[in-house]
Structure formats: C-alpha cells, structure tokens
Write a protein that holds these residues in place. Structure first.
Motif, mmCIF file in Angstrom:
data_model
loop_
_atom_site.group_PDB
_atom_site.id
_atom_site.type_symbol
_atom_site.label_atom_id
_atom_site.label_comp_id
_atom_site.label_asym_id
_atom_site.label_seq_id
_atom_site.Cartn_x
_atom_site.Cartn_y
_atom_site.Cartn_z
ATOM 1 N N MET A 156 0.843 -1.187 0.000
ATOM 2 C CA MET A 156 0.000 0.000 0.000
ATOM 3 C C MET A 156 0.878 1.236 0.000
ATOM 4 S SD MET A 156 -3.014 1.105 2.701
ATOM 5 C CE MET A 156 -4.017 -0.275 2.165
ATOM 6 N N SER A 157 0.513 2.235 -0.822
ATOM 7 C CA SER A 157 1.304 3.447 -0.911
ATOM 8 C C SER A 157 1.205 4.241 0.387
ATOM 9 C CB SER A 157 0.807 4.298 -2.087
ATOM 10 O OG SER A 157 -0.558 4.639 -1.906
ATOM 11 N N GLU A 158 2.184 5.109 0.576
ATOM 12 C CA GLU A 158 2.239 5.898 1.796
ATOM 13 C C GLU A 158 1.043 6.839 1.872
ATOM 14 O OE1 GLU A 158 5.305 8.975 4.076
ATOM 15 O OE2 GLU A 158 5.886 7.912 2.238
ATOM 16 N N VAL A 159 0.440 6.915 3.054
ATOM 17 C CA VAL A 159 -0.747 7.733 3.258
ATOM 18 C C VAL A 159 -0.321 9.180 3.497
ATOM 19 C CG1 VAL A 159 -2.695 8.170 4.808
ATOM 20 C CG2 VAL A 159 -2.106 5.823 4.158
ATOM 21 N N MET A 160 -1.055 10.118 2.930
ATOM 22 C CA MET A 160 -0.751 11.528 3.106
ATOM 23 C C MET A 160 -0.819 11.916 4.586
ATOM 24 S SD MET A 160 -4.336 13.256 1.768
ATOM 25 C CE MET A 160 -3.840 14.911 2.214
ATOM 26 N N LYS A 161 -0.032 12.861 4.977
ATOM 27 C CA LYS A 161 0.033 13.308 6.363
ATOM 28 C C LYS A 161 -1.289 13.952 6.784
ATOM 29 C CE LYS A 161 2.792 16.164 9.506
ATOM 30 N NZ LYS A 161 3.953 17.088 9.624
ATOM 31 N N PRO A 162 -1.788 13.636 7.968
ATOM 32 C CA PRO A 162 -3.051 14.231 8.425
ATOM 33 C C PRO A 162 -2.882 15.715 8.739
ATOM 34 C CG PRO A 162 -2.078 12.905 10.160
ATOM 35 C CD PRO A 162 -1.266 12.655 8.937
ATOM 36 N N ASP A 163 -3.996 16.434 8.711
ATOM 37 C CA ASP A 163 -3.972 17.843 9.102
ATOM 38 C C ASP A 163 -3.711 17.995 10.590
ATOM 39 O OD1 ASP A 163 -4.847 19.374 6.575
ATOM 40 O OD2 ASP A 163 -6.306 17.760 6.702
ATOM 41 N N PHE A 164 -4.256 17.060 11.367
ATOM 42 C CA PHE A 164 -4.040 17.062 12.814
ATOM 43 C C PHE A 164 -3.702 15.634 13.235
ATOM 44 C CE2 PHE A 164 -6.876 20.574 11.912
ATOM 45 C CZ PHE A 164 -6.300 21.615 12.623
ATOM 46 N N GLN A 165 -2.619 15.490 14.003
ATOM 47 C CA GLN A 165 -2.116 14.164 14.353
ATOM 48 C C GLN A 165 -2.119 13.979 15.860
ATOM 49 O OE1 GLN A 165 1.747 13.445 12.666
ATOM 50 N NE2 GLN A 165 1.429 11.241 12.586
ATOM 51 N N ASN A 166 -2.498 12.765 16.282
ATOM 52 C CA ASN A 166 -2.492 12.388 17.703
ATOM 53 C C ASN A 166 -3.341 13.327 18.570
ATOM 54 O OD1 ASN A 166 -0.810 10.108 17.367
ATOM 55 N ND2 ASN A 166 0.999 11.426 17.349
ATOM 56 N N ILE A 167 -4.529 13.627 18.066
ATOM 57 C CA ILE A 167 -5.499 14.374 18.865
ATOM 58 C C ILE A 167 -5.958 13.465 20.005
ATOM 59 C CG2 ILE A 167 -7.764 15.477 18.876
ATOM 60 C CD1 ILE A 167 -7.378 15.913 15.831
ATOM 61 N N ARG A 168 -5.876 13.947 21.226
ATOM 62 C CA ARG A 168 -6.240 13.125 22.382
ATOM 63 C C ARG A 168 -7.729 13.261 22.659
ATOM 64 N NH1 ARG A 168 -3.932 9.997 25.507
ATOM 65 N NH2 ARG A 168 -1.879 10.535 24.652
ATOM 66 N N TYR A 169 -8.460 12.130 22.558
ATOM 67 C CA TYR A 169 -9.896 12.151 22.795
ATOM 68 C C TYR A 169 -10.299 11.525 24.130
ATOM 69 C CZ TYR A 169 -10.028 7.196 21.342
ATOM 70 O OH TYR A 169 -9.839 5.840 21.243
ATOM 71 N N GLY A 170 -9.341 10.931 24.844
ATOM 72 C CA GLY A 170 -9.618 10.295 26.130
ATOM 73 C C GLY A 170 -8.363 10.265 26.977
ATOM 74 N N SER A 171 -8.457 9.618 28.134
ATOM 75 C CA SER A 171 -7.378 9.677 29.118
ATOM 76 C C SER A 171 -6.269 8.647 28.906
ATOM 77 C CB SER A 171 -7.950 9.506 30.530
ATOM 78 O OG SER A 171 -8.636 8.259 30.638
ATOM 79 N N HIS A 172 -6.552 7.548 28.185
ATOM 80 C CA HIS A 172 -5.549 6.513 27.992
ATOM 81 C C HIS A 172 -4.561 6.923 26.909
ATOM 82 C CE1 HIS A 172 -3.884 2.545 26.807
ATOM 83 N NE2 HIS A 172 -4.083 2.251 28.075
ATOM 84 N N GLU A 173 -3.343 6.382 26.966
ATOM 85 C CA GLU A 173 -2.317 6.754 25.994
ATOM 86 C C GLU A 173 -2.685 6.374 24.566
ATOM 87 O OE1 GLU A 173 1.319 4.852 27.033
ATOM 88 O OE2 GLU A 173 0.557 2.815 26.733
ATOM 89 N N ARG A 174 -3.544 5.350 24.401
ATOM 90 C CA ARG A 174 -3.980 4.967 23.055
ATOM 91 C C ARG A 174 -5.228 5.721 22.613
ATOM 92 N NH1 ARG A 174 -2.077 1.147 19.860
ATOM 93 N NH2 ARG A 174 -4.132 0.866 18.952
ATOM 94 N N ASN A 175 -5.752 6.599 23.415
ATOM 95 C CA ASN A 175 -6.931 7.381 23.036
ATOM 96 C C ASN A 175 -6.508 8.596 22.209
ATOM 97 O OD1 ASN A 175 -8.738 6.836 26.160
ATOM 98 N ND2 ASN A 175 -8.595 5.565 24.337
ATOM 99 N N VAL A 176 -6.029 8.311 21.005
ATOM 100 C CA VAL A 176 -5.592 9.365 20.090
ATOM 101 C C VAL A 176 -6.137 9.071 18.694
ATOM 102 C CG1 VAL A 176 -3.517 10.060 21.343
ATOM 103 C CG2 VAL A 176 -3.397 8.168 19.714
ATOM 104 N N LEU A 177 -6.288 10.119 17.907
ATOM 105 C CA LEU A 177 -6.792 9.968 16.545
ATOM 106 C C LEU A 177 -6.096 10.970 15.632
ATOM 107 C CD1 LEU A 177 -8.973 12.504 15.832
ATOM 108 C CD2 LEU A 177 -10.326 11.243 17.514
ATOM 109 N N ASP A 178 -6.098 10.652 14.343
ATOM 110 C CA ASP A 178 -5.603 11.548 13.309
ATOM 111 C C ASP A 178 -6.779 12.043 12.488
ATOM 112 O OD1 ASP A 178 -3.050 10.955 14.197
ATOM 113 O OD2 ASP A 178 -2.614 9.534 12.578
ATOM 114 N N LEU A 179 -6.668 13.265 11.967
ATOM 115 C CA LEU A 179 -7.787 13.885 11.261
ATOM 116 C C LEU A 179 -7.316 14.558 9.989
ATOM 117 C CD1 LEU A 179 -10.820 14.716 11.294
ATOM 118 C CD2 LEU A 179 -10.130 16.730 12.643
#
Length: 290
Positions: free
Chosen positions: A1-24
C-alpha cells in the motif's frame, strides 16, 4: 500500500488513555463537511491508526473529512472497553465539530477486520450518549448515518460461528470476551457473546451498511485456515439477509462477485455509497433513543 498523506491534525487526544488518540484529515472544499471515522484492524490485540487504512484522498476528493482512531487493546482491556473508546472518539469529534468545520449530523463509521467489527457494533448499538452526564462530550450521540467494513466480522458469538461455518477456533477470543477458557460454555459467556455480536444489535433503525471482502465466496473446508474463515464473505451475506428483512439497505461485495470489478473498484463503490448516505438529512432518529 502506498504511503498515506500526512493528516492535518495528528495524535489528537480524545480520552485519558495513551492509546486514546486519533488523526484527522479535513476536506477543503466542503464546510461543514461530512466525516468518516476509521477503526484499524488487528484482532483487538495489535494494530495502529496509521496502518492498513484506505487512502484518505478517496474521501477528501469527495468532500468528506476522514479520521483514523487508536483504541485500547487486549490483554489490557476486554469487551466492551475497546468499543467504548470508539464511542468516545465519535462523541469527541462531534463535540468539537465546529472547531474543524465538521457536520456532526453527517458521520459514518468504517474499519478493517476487528475495526470493521467495532464500526458495525457501534453503528447498530443503541445510542451510548449519557444525557445526564456533567461531561459535555459524554452527552454527544454515538448514532451515525452509515457504516462500512472491510473483511469485517458481523458475528462474534462462537456458537453462531459454528452454525455458519461448521467450525470455530478453540478458545476463540477469550481475551477479548474477558473470560477464561473454562468459562466459554457458561451462561456468563453466552451473555457476553450476544452483546459482542453486531448482528444481534440490528433493528429497523440501523443505518445502511456497505461491506467488502478481499476473499472469494469459497466453500468452508476442514483444512481452511482460520484467518480465511474469520474474514469470509459469509459474514457480509449473513448481515445482508438480516438487514434486508428489516428494510435496511446493506450491500456486500467480495472478490469475484462482479465480473471485471477489482477490489479497488469495490472501494470506490463504497465511497459513492458514503457520499449518498451522508448527503441525506439527519443522522438521528429519536425513536431509537429509548
């Protein structure tokens, strides 16, 4: 799979756990834009929001923003904790929709394998909003306008898997269910199995669904590898039959089902499906909030 374009916002924290992050990734031409939220695969044991996701340009070019979500994994948590992380991500993005120019009423979910299972579970489950919460994010709805899945499991009950496929892997998903192997054939386990299966939550209020499978509709054999079975197109066919009896649209595609159409063609068809579903007016049905 080709490389995915960089998100506009990276590692937005939506919760308290270290894995509670999202890219947008944000659509530029449409404001407020519809949104597709993606959950990664990995059997609830591994995986990351940067792996195995479709090219966000598929959605951005259609005027749809795209988010990719991390969630907690086994063995640190068990069902329903990963699903509650997914719900929190939906609620967080809805709560902050104005910040990013998103339309909170035009949200869809999708995912690969376990992530597809999560997307379906959240889409069909009753609203997880806590209207009385002091937390404004928790008061947001988890209901969505459409759902899609790639190689997604629509059934997670070992008893039903045995009925559909004629076999089931020993100690299937015991860590995910939060039980011991000795508890697999007990009333406690049965209740968890039923709650964990997306197909058990469907109703006439379910959003339309689009499923694609990378494998052929091959007969199940005794020597077939479990990795094939757990991504078999029969999952999609089972859900399609169930939803169609309720008058809910469900499209299920798999390798070889349409002459000349590639897997990429199925993906393009899914994007068109999302465009159609997200252009309709309202995500919410108040009758579903009982």
């Amino acid at each position: 799979m080709s490389e995915v374009m960089k998100p506009d916002f990276q590692n937005i924290r939506y919760g308290s756990h270290e894995r509670n992050v999202l890219d947008l990734w944000l659509a530029e031409e449409v404001k407020p834009s519809p949104l597709v939220i993606w959950f990664h695969g990995g059997g609830y044991w591994f995986g990351d929001k940067t792996e195995g996701l479709p090219d966000p340009k598929l959605f951005l070019n259609a005027g749809i923003s795209f988010a990719s979500v991390n969630y907690r994994l086994c063995p640190h948590v068990s069902f329903p904790e990963p699903m509650l992380d997914g719900a929190r991500a939906i609620q967080y993005l809805r709560h902050h929709a104005n910040t990013w120019g998103l339309n909170p009423e035009k949200v869809a979910l999708a995912g690969n394998s376990a992530g597809g299972h999560m997307a379906l579970w959240l889409a069909f489950h009753m609203d997880l909003a806590d209207r009385s919460s002091a937390d404004p994010i928790a008061r947001q709805s988890t209901r969505v306008a459409a759902v899609g899945g790639e190689d997604a499991q629509t059934i997670f009950d070992p008893r039903e898997l045995k009925n559909v496929f004629g076999r089931v892997r020993e100690n299937f998903a015991v860590d995910f269910f939060g039980i011991t192997p000795e508890e697999m054939d007990t009333p406690k386990a049965y209740r968890i199995y039923e709650k964990a299966s997306p197909i058990r939550h469907v109703s006439k209020y379910a959003p339309p669904a689009f499923l694609i499978y990378s494998r052929e509709m091959a007969p199940i054999t005794d020597d077939m590898d479990w990795s094939f079975i757990i991504h078999h197109p029969l999952f999609g066919e089972c859900l399609k039959r169930k939803l169609e009896t309720l008058g809910v649209e469900c499209i299920s595609r798999y390798k070889g089902d349409i002459t000349g159409q590639s897997f990429a063609g199925h993906w393009n068809e899914m994007v068109r499906f999302f465009i159609s579903a997200l252009m309709k007016s309202n995500t919410f049905d108040p009758d579903f909030l009982a």
